[in-house]
Write an enzyme that holds these catalytic residues in place. Sequence first.
Site, PDB file in Angstrom:
ATOM      1  N   LYS A   1       2.392   2.611   2.276  1.00  0.00           N
ATOM      2  CA  LYS A   1       2.078   3.441   3.448  1.00  0.00           C
ATOM      3  C   LYS A   1       3.056   3.092   4.571  1.00  0.00           C
ATOM      4  CE  LYS A   1      -2.938   4.241   3.104  1.00  0.00           C
ATOM      5  NZ  LYS A   1      -4.209   4.211   3.884  1.00  0.00           N
TER       6      LYS A   1
ATOM      7  N   LYS B   1       0.830  -1.226   0.000  1.00  0.00           N
ATOM      8  CA  LYS B   1       0.000   0.000   0.000  1.00  0.00           C
ATOM      9  C   LYS B   1       0.851   1.258   0.000  1.00  0.00           C
ATOM     10  CE  LYS B   1      -3.881  -0.273   2.475  1.00  0.00           C
ATOM     11  NZ  LYS B   1      -4.767  -0.441   3.665  1.00  0.00           N
TER      12      LYS B   1
END
Length: 131
Positions: free
Chosen positions: A47, A45
């Site tokens: 992130k 992701k």
Amino acid sequence: MKRVITYGTFDLLHYGHINLLKRAKKLGDYLIVALSTDEFNLNSKNKKCYFDYEKRKALLEAIRYVDLVIPENSWDQKRTDVHQYKVDTFVIGNDWEGKFDFLREEGCEVIYLDRTPEISTTKIKKDLNQV
Ligand code: C2G
């Protein structure tokens, strides 16, 4: 008992997330949150979480709407999760509109809820940088 599931990173936890969880719980009696692991966030992701998985899990477990937190390790676990946890309804914010309609083939209701406007982790980080 109607079982609902949702997925996410939930870092930094904010009222947009709470608003989603509150509405998700209203759709049934039991809410499962599949929480993205640190590895899944980093590798899939893109992130980097401020709070690690255990801290994000503890925060979610303290929310009255949440009944169970499980790990989200991959994009592909939703079909198995729906069966394994006997899920009736999958719910997620409408930034994902249409992306998980395939779960309907598993007999699972799929609902996309409006995101809460004006709040995001990116906005929080940006605003804090300007302090
Ligand atoms: N959300 C919201 N309003 C906001 C911000 C987030 O309703 N202002 C919702 C998102 O739509 C999502 C949930 O809160 O349903 C969690 O948000 P994220 O942690 O950003 O989730 P995301 O990274 O989109 O992960 O496999 C699915 C992914 O794991 C979803």
